[in-house]
Each structure stands twice: as structure tokens, then as C-alpha cells.
Design a protein around this motif. Structure first.
Motif, PDB file in Angstrom:
ATOM      1  N   ILE A   2       0.838  -1.191   0.000  1.00 19.34           N
ATOM      2  CA  ILE A   2       0.000   0.000   0.000  1.00 19.34           C
ATOM      3  C   ILE A   2       0.878   1.247   0.000  1.00 19.34           C
ATOM      4  CG2 ILE A   2      -1.774   1.283   1.250  1.00 19.34           C
ATOM      5  CD1 ILE A   2      -2.698  -1.397   2.431  1.00 19.34           C
ATOM      6  N   ALA A   3       0.645   2.112  -0.951  1.00 21.22           N
ATOM      7  CA  ALA A   3       1.443   3.330  -1.057  1.00 21.22           C
ATOM      8  C   ALA A   3       0.876   4.419  -0.157  1.00 21.22           C
ATOM      9  CB  ALA A   3       1.463   3.813  -2.501  1.00 21.22           C
ATOM     10  N   ARG A   4       1.741   5.333   0.252  1.00 20.29           N
ATOM     11  CA  ARG A   4       1.293   6.513   0.985  1.00 20.29           C
ATOM     12  C   ARG A   4       0.522   7.445   0.040  1.00 20.29           C
ATOM     13  NH1 ARG A   4       5.941   9.080   4.877  1.00 20.29           N
ATOM     14  NH2 ARG A   4       6.180   7.340   6.342  1.00 20.29           N
ATOM     15  N   GLU A   5      -0.516   8.064   0.578  1.00 20.87           N
ATOM     16  CA  GLU A   5      -1.296   9.052  -0.173  1.00 20.87           C
ATOM     17  C   GLU A   5      -1.096  10.415   0.474  1.00 20.87           C
ATOM     18  OE1 GLU A   5      -5.975  10.208  -1.088  1.00 20.87           O
ATOM     19  OE2 GLU A   5      -5.464   8.440   0.116  1.00 20.87           O
ATOM     20  N   LEU A   6      -0.595  11.367  -0.274  1.00 23.46           N
ATOM     21  CA  LEU A   6      -0.394  12.720   0.244  1.00 23.46           C
ATOM     22  C   LEU A   6      -1.743  13.421   0.337  1.00 23.46           C
ATOM     23  CD1 LEU A   6       1.523  15.032   1.101  1.00 23.46           C
ATOM     24  CD2 LEU A   6       1.664  15.660  -1.326  1.00 23.46           C
ATOM     25  N   GLU A  17       8.434  22.382   5.895  1.00 22.48           N
ATOM     26  CA  GLU A  17       7.134  21.994   5.346  1.00 22.48           C
ATOM     27  C   GLU A  17       6.637  20.727   6.021  1.00 22.48           C
ATOM     28  OE1 GLU A  17       5.406  21.879   0.937  1.00 22.48           O
ATOM     29  OE2 GLU A  17       6.659  20.116   1.360  1.00 22.48           O
ATOM     30  N   LEU A  18       5.403  20.772   6.496  1.00 22.94           N
ATOM     31  CA  LEU A  18       4.725  19.590   7.019  1.00 22.94           C
ATOM     32  C   LEU A  18       3.922  18.956   5.897  1.00 22.94           C
ATOM     33  CD1 LEU A  18       3.309  20.953  10.412  1.00 22.94           C
ATOM     34  CD2 LEU A  18       5.372  19.581  10.072  1.00 22.94           C
ATOM     35  N   ARG A  19       3.906  17.625   5.861  1.00 23.40           N
ATOM     36  CA  ARG A  19       3.098  16.892   4.893  1.00 23.40           C
ATOM     37  C   ARG A  19       2.284  15.837   5.622  1.00 23.40           C
ATOM     38  NH1 ARG A  19       6.721  14.567   0.240  1.00 23.40           N
ATOM     39  NH2 ARG A  19       7.769  13.628   2.036  1.00 23.40           N
ATOM     40  N   LEU A  20       0.986  15.815   5.322  1.00 19.54           N
ATOM     41  CA  LEU A  20       0.082  14.813   5.896  1.00 19.54           C
ATOM     42  C   LEU A  20      -0.133  13.704   4.874  1.00 19.54           C
ATOM     43  CD1 LEU A  20      -2.006  13.800   8.019  1.00 19.54           C
ATOM     44  CD2 LEU A  20      -3.700  15.215   6.826  1.00 19.54           C
ATOM     45  N   PHE A  21       0.129  12.460   5.325  1.00 21.56           N
ATOM     46  CA  PHE A  21      -0.075  11.282   4.486  1.00 21.56           C
ATOM     47  C   PHE A  21      -1.102  10.354   5.133  1.00 21.56           C
ATOM     48  CE2 PHE A  21       4.266  12.552   3.439  1.00 21.56           C
ATOM     49  CZ  PHE A  21       4.304  12.406   2.059  1.00 21.56           C
ATOM     50  N   ARG A  22      -1.828   9.638   4.260  1.00 24.12           N
ATOM     51  CA  ARG A  22      -2.618   8.489   4.698  1.00 24.12           C
ATOM     52  C   ARG A  22      -1.915   7.236   4.197  1.00 24.12           C
ATOM     53  NH1 ARG A  22      -7.210   9.581   2.435  1.00 24.12           N
ATOM     54  NH2 ARG A  22      -8.373  10.372   4.227  1.00 24.12           N
ATOM     55  N   HIS A  23      -1.736   6.269   5.091  1.00 22.60           N
ATOM     56  CA  HIS A  23      -1.126   4.993   4.701  1.00 22.60           C
ATOM     57  C   HIS A  23      -2.013   3.884   5.246  1.00 22.60           C
ATOM     58  CE1 HIS A  23       2.084   1.716   5.106  1.00 22.60           C
ATOM     59  NE2 HIS A  23       1.820   1.852   3.820  1.00 22.60           N
ATOM     60  N   ASP A  24      -2.825   3.289   4.387  1.00 19.29           N
ATOM     61  CA  ASP A  24      -3.822   2.311   4.812  1.00 19.29           C
ATOM     62  C   ASP A  24      -4.753   2.997   5.809  1.00 19.29           C
ATOM     63  OD1 ASP A  24      -5.206  -0.040   4.979  1.00 19.29           O
ATOM     64  OD2 ASP A  24      -3.716  -1.122   6.143  1.00 19.29           O
ATOM     65  N   ARG A  25      -4.779   2.558   7.066  1.00 17.47           N
ATOM     66  CA  ARG A  25      -5.672   3.151   8.070  1.00 17.47           C
ATOM     67  C   ARG A  25      -4.951   4.165   8.958  1.00 17.47           C
ATOM     68  NH1 ARG A  25      -8.833  -1.653  11.019  1.00 17.47           N
ATOM     69  NH2 ARG A  25      -9.853   0.181  11.927  1.00 17.47           N
ATOM     70  N   ASP A  26      -3.694   4.396   8.701  1.00 15.77           N
ATOM     71  CA  ASP A  26      -2.904   5.297   9.535  1.00 15.77           C
ATOM     72  C   ASP A  26      -2.676   6.634   8.851  1.00 15.77           C
ATOM     73  OD1 ASP A  26      -2.288   3.646  11.850  1.00 15.77           O
ATOM     74  OD2 ASP A  26      -1.139   2.404  10.461  1.00 15.77           O
ATOM     75  N   PHE A  27      -2.401   7.641   9.692  1.00 13.23           N
ATOM     76  CA  PHE A  27      -1.991   8.955   9.213  1.00 13.23           C
ATOM     77  C   PHE A  27      -0.584   9.235   9.713  1.00 13.23           C
ATOM     78  CE2 PHE A  27      -6.592   9.229   9.090  1.00 13.23           C
ATOM     79  CZ  PHE A  27      -6.830   9.898   7.898  1.00 13.23           C
ATOM     80  N   ILE A  28       0.164   9.948   8.902  1.00 13.30           N
ATOM     81  CA  ILE A  28       1.548  10.297   9.232  1.00 13.30           C
ATOM     82  C   ILE A  28       1.755  11.758   8.866  1.00 13.30           C
ATOM     83  CG2 ILE A  28       3.995   9.856   8.720  1.00 13.30           C
ATOM     84  CD1 ILE A  28       2.810   7.004   7.681  1.00 13.30           C
ATOM     85  N   ILE A  29       2.412  12.493   9.737  1.00 16.00           N
ATOM     86  CA  ILE A  29       2.837  13.849   9.418  1.00 16.00           C
ATOM     87  C   ILE A  29       4.358  13.857   9.438  1.00 16.00           C
ATOM     88  CG2 ILE A  29       2.879  16.259  10.146  1.00 16.00           C
ATOM     89  CD1 ILE A  29       0.070  15.886  11.285  1.00 16.00           C
ATOM     90  N   ASP A  30       4.947  14.301   8.320  1.00 15.14           N
ATOM     91  CA  ASP A  30       6.403  14.400   8.316  1.00 15.14           C
ATOM     92  C   ASP A  30       6.835  15.849   8.131  1.00 15.14           C
ATOM     93  OD1 ASP A  30       6.625  15.064   5.581  1.00 15.14           O
ATOM     94  OD2 ASP A  30       7.176  13.059   4.970  1.00 15.14           O
ATOM     95  N   LEU A  31       8.054  16.100   8.484  1.00 16.78           N
ATOM     96  CA  LEU A  31       8.662  17.418   8.354  1.00 16.78           C
ATOM     97  C   LEU A  31       9.880  17.271   7.465  1.00 16.78           C
ATOM     98  CD1 LEU A  31       9.111  20.427   9.203  1.00 16.78           C
ATOM     99  CD2 LEU A  31      10.564  19.527  11.025  1.00 16.78           C
ATOM    100  N   ASP A  32       9.824  17.900   6.299  1.00 14.61           N
ATOM    101  CA  ASP A  32      10.948  17.838   5.365  1.00 14.61           C
ATOM    102  C   ASP A  32      11.431  16.398   5.182  1.00 14.61           C
ATOM    103  OD1 ASP A  32      10.777  20.581   5.093  1.00 14.61           O
ATOM    104  OD2 ASP A  32      12.248  20.961   6.679  1.00 14.61           O
ATOM    105  N   PRO A 104      -9.777  15.601   7.080  1.00 17.02           N
ATOM    106  CA  PRO A 104      -9.457  14.200   6.793  1.00 17.02           C
ATOM    107  C   PRO A 104      -9.179  13.348   8.029  1.00 17.02           C
ATOM    108  CG  PRO A 104      -7.648  15.655   6.153  1.00 17.02           C
ATOM    109  CD  PRO A 104      -8.821  16.537   6.452  1.00 17.02           C
ATOM    110  N   MET A 105      -8.792  13.983   9.145  1.00 16.85           N
ATOM    111  CA  MET A 105      -8.511  13.219  10.359  1.00 16.85           C
ATOM    112  C   MET A 105      -9.632  13.325  11.395  1.00 16.85           C
ATOM    113  SD  MET A 105      -4.430  13.815  10.928  1.00 16.85           S
ATOM    114  CE  MET A 105      -4.434  12.613  12.284  1.00 16.85           C
ATOM    115  N   ALA A 106     -10.829  13.667  10.949  1.00 14.26           N
ATOM    116  CA  ALA A 106     -11.948  13.847  11.883  1.00 14.26           C
ATOM    117  C   ALA A 106     -12.236  12.588  12.691  1.00 14.26           C
ATOM    118  CB  ALA A 106     -13.197  14.282  11.125  1.00 14.26           C
ATOM    119  N   GLU A 107     -12.076  11.430  12.068  1.00 12.77           N
ATOM    120  CA  GLU A 107     -12.328  10.181  12.800  1.00 12.77           C
ATOM    121  C   GLU A 107     -11.317   9.985  13.920  1.00 12.77           C
ATOM    122  OE1 GLU A 107     -12.822   5.370  11.922  1.00 12.77           O
ATOM    123  OE2 GLU A 107     -12.745   6.798  10.263  1.00 12.77           O
TER     124      GLU A 107
END
Length: 225
Positions: A2-6, A17-32, A104-107
Motif C-alpha cells: 500500500i502506497a502513501r497518499e499525500l 514543510e509539514l506533509r500529511l499522508f494516509r497509509h492504509d488506516r494510519d496517518f503520518i505527518i512528516d517534516l521535510d 481528513p482526520m476527523a475520525e
């Protein structure tokens, strides 16, 4: 695989820069391109709230300041402990973080930002602390990975002697300053003590199941209160 979705991006004031990703059922925020936070690891952020609230036991209407919303783990854990008369002010510098929580992270957020006990300020937590005198029963800081920050050089002032003195002034008598860190920092631990606090250092698991990396939380009470 499963690929990450930006999902979204946000600029951090002062750089990065912060980036929010969805990966399957998880969320990830990365910095640079370095992972900053993830829904896979929430245990130490929850402990930041629960252990601070435990130290406020008996206060009828505690008021917490939470520096950094993140993914809301600390806020939700605090609301579960505060009771109907407690209050929480959340200071979040990056407005998109709050927008993601309501979108997108309301749940994940589970409506915590709409709780009547919660006030959200899109503001640097250092500014909120600096304008306050004896206003908070606890200040919970989960900002920029701890004293050894990644995002903004300006965050260093939170953890400086001047920043700790401001936090001391902002606390009510017997209040608690709780500081989350991704790693131990002996120099910072000494600095808190030198700033007039009685300090307890706790090592906690990153995951709610007690597994994963170990993080550090300092709980500091102004000496003589």
C-alpha cells in the motif's frame, strides 16, 4: 504494497514543510521528509496528559494549556480525565494542523476540538505563556520533538531559562509543567531544576501497548509552592 497518499501540506512559520499522508488506516505527518508523528504511536502523548492530570488530583476545575495539538492524543486523554468542570486551551501554531483534524482526520479527532471545555488558539504557545500570570494549573508542552527541536529555532525559547521562567509565572501555585521529549536531555533536566522547579523524569513507551521506542516526560512543580 500500500502506497502513501499525500493529503495535504503546510508551511511551518520560520521554515520547513509539514506533509500529511494516509497509509492504509494510519496517518503520518512528516517534516521535510522526516516522520514527525503518526497514529501508530500515541502512548507517550497520552501519558503526557494522564500523568499530568494525576498530579492535579483534587483540584475542582483545573485549566490546562496544551502546547501543540499534533494529532490530538494529548488533548483527548486530558479531556477523559478532567471532568465536566475542567478546561483545556490548545495553542497550535500551524492552522492546517487544526484543519486536518476537522477534515481528513476527523475520525481520529473524535470531536475533541468541538468539546465545550476546549478553546483553540492559533498562536505560538510561547506567546500564550508569556501573556499569562498564574492562569494555568498545568502546562503541557509537546512542541518540536522536545528541547532538541527539529522545526523552528524560535521554539528554543520555550526551553530556555527565560522560557522556563515564563512558564513558572504562568502556573498557579502547585501547578505542573510537563514537557515531552523524544529523547533524554540531561542538560535540559538540569536547566529546569535551576529555573526553580522540583523535577521528576519519567520514561514512557511510545505505543499505547507499552511497546516501541521510549520517550521522556519531565514533570516540574515550582519549588516552594
Amino acid at each position: 504494497m500500500i502506497a502513501r497518499e499525500l493529503i495535504g501540506t503546510a508551511q511551518v512559520p520560520g521554515g520547513g514543510e509539514l506533509r500529511l499522508f494516509r497509509h492504509d488506516r494510519d496517518f503520518i505527518i512528516d517534516l521535510d521528509r522526516s516522520e514527525l508523528m503518526s497514529t501508530r504511536m500515541s502512548g507517550s502523548e497520552e501519558r503526557l496528559a494522564t500523568m499530568a492530570c494525576d498530579r492535579l488530583a483534587g483540584r475542582p476545575a483545573p485549566h490546562l494549556l496544551i502546547g501543540g495539538y499534533g494529532m490530538g492524543f494529548t488533548l483527548r486523554a486530558a479531556l477523559a480525565r478532567l471532568g465536566p468542570s475542567g478546561r483545556a486551551t490548545v495553542a497550535e501554531l500551524v492552522p492546517e494542523i487544526v484543519e486536518w483534524a476537522r477534515g481528513p482526520m476527523a475520525e481520529v479527532a473524535q470531536g475533541c476540538l468541538e468539546d465545550s471545555r476546549v478553546t483553540v488558539e492559533i498562536r505560538d504557545v510561547a506567546a500564550v505563556i508569556g501573556r499569562t500570570t498564574a492562569g494555568f494549573d498545568a502546562i503541557l508542552l509537546d512542541v518540536d520533538n522536545g528541547p532538541d527541536g527539529l522545526c523552528r529555532a524560535a521554539n528554543d525559547r520555550l526551553y530556555s531559562r527565560e522560557g522556563l521562567a515564563a512558564a513558572r509565572r504562568a502556573l498557579r501555585p502547585g501547578g505542573v509543567l510537563a514537557v515531552w521529549s523524544a529523547a533524554p536531555d540531561k542538560v535540559f533536566a538540569r536547566r529546569i531544576a535551576d529555573a526553580g522547579f522540583v523535577v521528576e523524569e519519567a520514561t514512557v513507551a511510545a505505543r499505547s501497548n507499552g511497546k516501541g521506542p521510549r520517550h521522556v516526560i519531565w514533570f516540574a512543580t515550582p519549588r516552594g509552592t
